[in-house]
Write a protein that holds these residues in place. Structure first.
Motif, PDB file in Angstrom:
ATOM      1  N   MET A 147       3.784  17.524 -23.152  1.00  0.00           N
ATOM      2  CA  MET A 147       3.334  18.006 -24.447  1.00  0.00           C
ATOM      3  C   MET A 147       4.275  17.795 -25.348  1.00  0.00           C
ATOM      4  O   MET A 147       5.402  17.827 -25.314  1.00  0.00           O
ATOM      5  N   VAL A 148       3.867  17.955 -26.819  1.00  0.00           N
ATOM      6  CA  VAL A 148       4.692  17.785 -27.938  1.00  0.00           C
ATOM      7  C   VAL A 148       4.335  19.023 -28.929  1.00  0.00           C
ATOM      8  O   VAL A 148       3.249  19.313 -29.073  1.00  0.00           O
ATOM      9  N   ALA A 149       5.215  19.552 -29.463  1.00  0.00           N
ATOM     10  CA  ALA A 149       5.056  20.879 -30.349  1.00  0.00           C
ATOM     11  C   ALA A 149       5.970  20.612 -31.714  1.00  0.00           C
ATOM     12  O   ALA A 149       7.005  19.994 -31.576  1.00  0.00           O
ATOM     13  N   ALA A 150       5.643  21.136 -32.852  1.00  0.00           N
ATOM     14  CA  ALA A 150       6.496  20.883 -33.995  1.00  0.00           C
ATOM     15  C   ALA A 150       7.266  22.198 -34.388  1.00  0.00           C
ATOM     16  O   ALA A 150       6.728  23.339 -34.152  1.00  0.00           O
ATOM     17  N   LYS A 151       8.264  21.876 -34.905  1.00  0.00           N
ATOM     18  CA  LYS A 151       9.232  23.074 -35.469  1.00  0.00           C
ATOM     19  C   LYS A 151       8.958  23.285 -36.996  1.00  0.00           C
ATOM     20  O   LYS A 151       9.211  24.463 -37.624  1.00  0.00           O
ATOM     21  N   THR A 152       8.508  22.220 -37.718  1.00  0.00           N
ATOM     22  CA  THR A 152       8.431  22.622 -39.046  1.00  0.00           C
ATOM     23  C   THR A 152       6.967  21.962 -39.487  1.00  0.00           C
ATOM     24  O   THR A 152       6.374  21.384 -38.955  1.00  0.00           O
ATOM     25  N   GLU A 153       6.439  22.401 -40.660  1.00  0.00           N
ATOM     26  CA  GLU A 153       5.228  22.214 -41.173  1.00  0.00           C
ATOM     27  C   GLU A 153       4.975  20.920 -41.450  1.00  0.00           C
ATOM     28  O   GLU A 153       4.052  20.182 -41.143  1.00  0.00           O
ATOM     29  N   SER A 154       5.947  20.220 -41.892  1.00  0.00           N
ATOM     30  CA  SER A 154       5.836  18.596 -42.391  1.00  0.00           C
ATOM     31  C   SER A 154       5.594  17.937 -40.864  1.00  0.00           C
ATOM     32  O   SER A 154       4.794  17.146 -41.015  1.00  0.00           O
ATOM     33  N   ALA A 155       6.165  18.171 -40.063  1.00  0.00           N
ATOM     34  CA  ALA A 155       6.186  17.766 -38.809  1.00  0.00           C
ATOM     35  C   ALA A 155       4.963  18.063 -38.020  1.00  0.00           C
ATOM     36  O   ALA A 155       4.092  17.179 -37.472  1.00  0.00           O
ATOM     37  N   HIS A 156       4.360  19.261 -38.250  1.00  0.00           N
ATOM     38  CA  HIS A 156       3.094  19.531 -37.837  1.00  0.00           C
ATOM     39  C   HIS A 156       2.037  19.093 -38.313  1.00  0.00           C
ATOM     40  O   HIS A 156       0.963  18.183 -37.956  1.00  0.00           O
ATOM     41  N   THR A 157       2.120  18.805 -39.645  1.00  0.00           N
ATOM     42  CA  THR A 157       0.896  17.997 -40.569  1.00  0.00           C
ATOM     43  C   THR A 157       1.083  16.540 -39.837  1.00  0.00           C
ATOM     44  O   THR A 157       0.105  15.844 -39.736  1.00  0.00           O
ATOM     45  N   GLY A 158       2.301  16.037 -39.905  1.00  0.00           N
ATOM     46  CA  GLY A 158       2.305  14.512 -39.449  1.00  0.00           C
ATOM     47  C   GLY A 158       1.645  14.350 -37.979  1.00  0.00           C
ATOM     48  O   GLY A 158       1.009  13.337 -37.887  1.00  0.00           O
ATOM     49  N   LEU A 159       2.041  15.349 -37.131  1.00  0.00           N
ATOM     50  CA  LEU A 159       1.550  15.198 -35.792  1.00  0.00           C
ATOM     51  C   LEU A 159      -0.199  15.337 -35.850  1.00  0.00           C
ATOM     52  O   LEU A 159      -0.603  14.532 -34.920  1.00  0.00           O
ATOM     53  N   ALA A 160      -0.453  16.110 -36.579  1.00  0.00           N
ATOM     54  CA  ALA A 160      -2.008  16.378 -36.423  1.00  0.00           C
ATOM     55  C   ALA A 160      -2.638  15.228 -37.051  1.00  0.00           C
ATOM     56  O   ALA A 160      -3.573  14.631 -36.474  1.00  0.00           O
ATOM     57  N   ALA A 161      -2.057  14.506 -37.898  1.00  0.00           N
ATOM     58  CA  ALA A 161      -2.570  13.152 -38.476  1.00  0.00           C
ATOM     59  C   ALA A 161      -2.546  12.033 -37.536  1.00  0.00           C
ATOM     60  O   ALA A 161      -3.624  11.366 -37.296  1.00  0.00           O
ATOM     61  N   LEU A 162      -1.674  12.005 -36.742  1.00  0.00           N
ATOM     62  CA  LEU A 162      -1.716  11.186 -35.607  1.00  0.00           C
ATOM     63  C   LEU A 162      -2.632  11.120 -34.343  1.00  0.00           C
ATOM     64  O   LEU A 162      -3.259  10.336 -34.220  1.00  0.00           O
ATOM     65  N   PHE A 163      -2.638  12.560 -34.386  1.00  0.00           N
ATOM     66  CA  PHE A 163      -3.995  12.843 -33.197  1.00  0.00           C
ATOM     67  C   PHE A 163      -5.241  12.495 -33.909  1.00  0.00           C
ATOM     68  O   PHE A 163      -6.318  12.252 -33.204  1.00  0.00           O
ATOM     69  N   GLU A 164      -5.384  13.081 -35.005  1.00  0.00           N
ATOM     70  CA  GLU A 164      -6.658  12.672 -35.876  1.00  0.00           C
ATOM     71  C   GLU A 164      -7.145  11.141 -35.789  1.00  0.00           C
ATOM     72  O   GLU A 164      -8.223  10.895 -35.575  1.00  0.00           O
ATOM     73  N   ARG A 165      -6.171  10.425 -35.951  1.00  0.00           N
ATOM     74  CA  ARG A 165      -6.383   8.997 -36.009  1.00  0.00           C
ATOM     75  C   ARG A 165      -6.308   8.378 -34.693  1.00  0.00           C
ATOM     76  O   ARG A 165      -6.460   7.113 -34.230  1.00  0.00           O
TER      77      ARG A 165
END
Length: 341
Positions: A147-165
């Protein structure tokens, strides 16, 4: 308090304020921008603006005053974690079977979030304004793996976009009772919440229904074990490699059960009676051991083996693999003793 300052340009004019900030303010999503605006944290030309729909005007200075993250509600717990990769933005780990990802009613402690709050203490910049790790995908409590988890909001936003695509490489290993036919292929079947049991998911009869979510699983049999009977030569069990094109709740478990090959040990979508295997003369001991191992397997035999993606901040290509846990390797070793001649 950190402040993000942006001067609007001609191309920005007319946009909603929350959409403008979500696009131009690094590490802030549109929904987060909306909340900040409503909380009075945004100024336009020095004046506070609380309307997320306010139109942007050319050449004005828009300032976002980022409040410090508030403490997370779950408590930090010193729970050992198997870390595969970590930097200032992300942490990739191998989750053990039996660990829930999020706290829930009746299970507020011992979760991955509790463990990450302790592990990342002092490193979390705030996801949605809260000092917590950013979880963009999850594994069922009884599923092990990467699994992966984000430490920052920018990383969280970027990861969410990757999963969305669906721009993520996810490989799972599963041990099934029987095997899907053919032994490799693609299951494309929409998934929705079961109408008879709201705690379960199921393949929906009408893929165009608003309740149904498009779901695609690519699979192949890596190894098969024994036969159901000597005449048909159909496998008694199989080790599958599954690749997710979409990521729906319980997707692999639902698709495999729908194909007639439920995961061994699955308490929701597959009977725990083990396997149906041909018992050749003289193989009684091996047969009994394999059957006992399948019956005793206490969780769905599913493991998230590989997770690969492009780092949303650094652009680095990351790919990490977690080996099968001992309970699954023990199950496979017992199944390999089933007669095949």
């Amino acid at each position: 308090m950190n402040q993000i300052v942006i001067t609007s340009e001609a191309a920005d004019a007319g946009q909603r304020l929350d959409a403008f900030l979500g696009a131009r303010a690094e590490g802030i999503s549109r929904s987060r921008a909306k909340t900040l605006i409503e909380e009075g944290a945004v100024t336009v030309g020095g004046a506070v603006e609380t309307n997320p729909r306010a139109p942007v005007k050319k050449g004005l200075v828009y300032a976002v005053n980022m409040p410090p993250p508030v403490p997370a509600m779950p408590e930090a717990e010193a729970i050992p974690l198997e870390i595969l990769f970590e930097d200032a933005h992300l942490v990739i780990l191998n989750k053990a079977a039996g660990m829930a990802v999020h706290p829930a009613p009746g299970s507020q402690t011992g979760t991955l979030v509790n463990a990450l709050l302790h592990h990342c203490q002092g490193q979390l910049s705030g996801i949605g304004g809260v000092e917590r790790p950013g979880i963009v995908h999850r594994l069922d409590k009884l599923t092990s793996g990467v699994m992966v988890a984000a430490k920052t909001e920018s990383a969280h936003t970027g990861l969410a976009a990757l999963f969305e695509r669906h721009d993520i490489d996810r490989v799972y290993r599963a041990v099934t009772r029987g095997a899907p036919r053919p032994l490799s292929g693609t299951i494309e079947a929409a998934i929705a919440r079961s109408e008879s049991d709201r705690k379960k998911m199921s393949v929906h009869r009408n893929p165009d229904s608003p309740a149904a979510r498009h779901a695609v699983t690519h699979y192949k049999a890596v190894e098969t074990f024994g036969y159901k009977d000597r005449a048909t030569r159909l496998p008694a069990a199989a080790l599958l490699e599954c690749r997710l094109e979409t990521g729906r709740t319980h997707q692999i478990r639902v698709h495999m059960a729908h194909s007639g090959a439920p995961l061994i040990g699955d308490p929701v979508y597959g009977r725990q009676a083990g396997i149906m295997a041909w018992k050749a003369p003289g193989s009684e001991a091996r047969y009994d051991k394999a059957l006992a191992a399948a019956r005793a397997f206490s969780r769905q035999a599913l493991h998230a083996a590989v997770l690969g993606f492009v780092h949303p901040i650094t652009g680095e290509t990351l790919r990490y693999e977690a080996p099968l846990p001992e309970d699954m390797t023990g199950l496979i070793a017992a199944l390999r003793k089933l007669p095949v001649d």
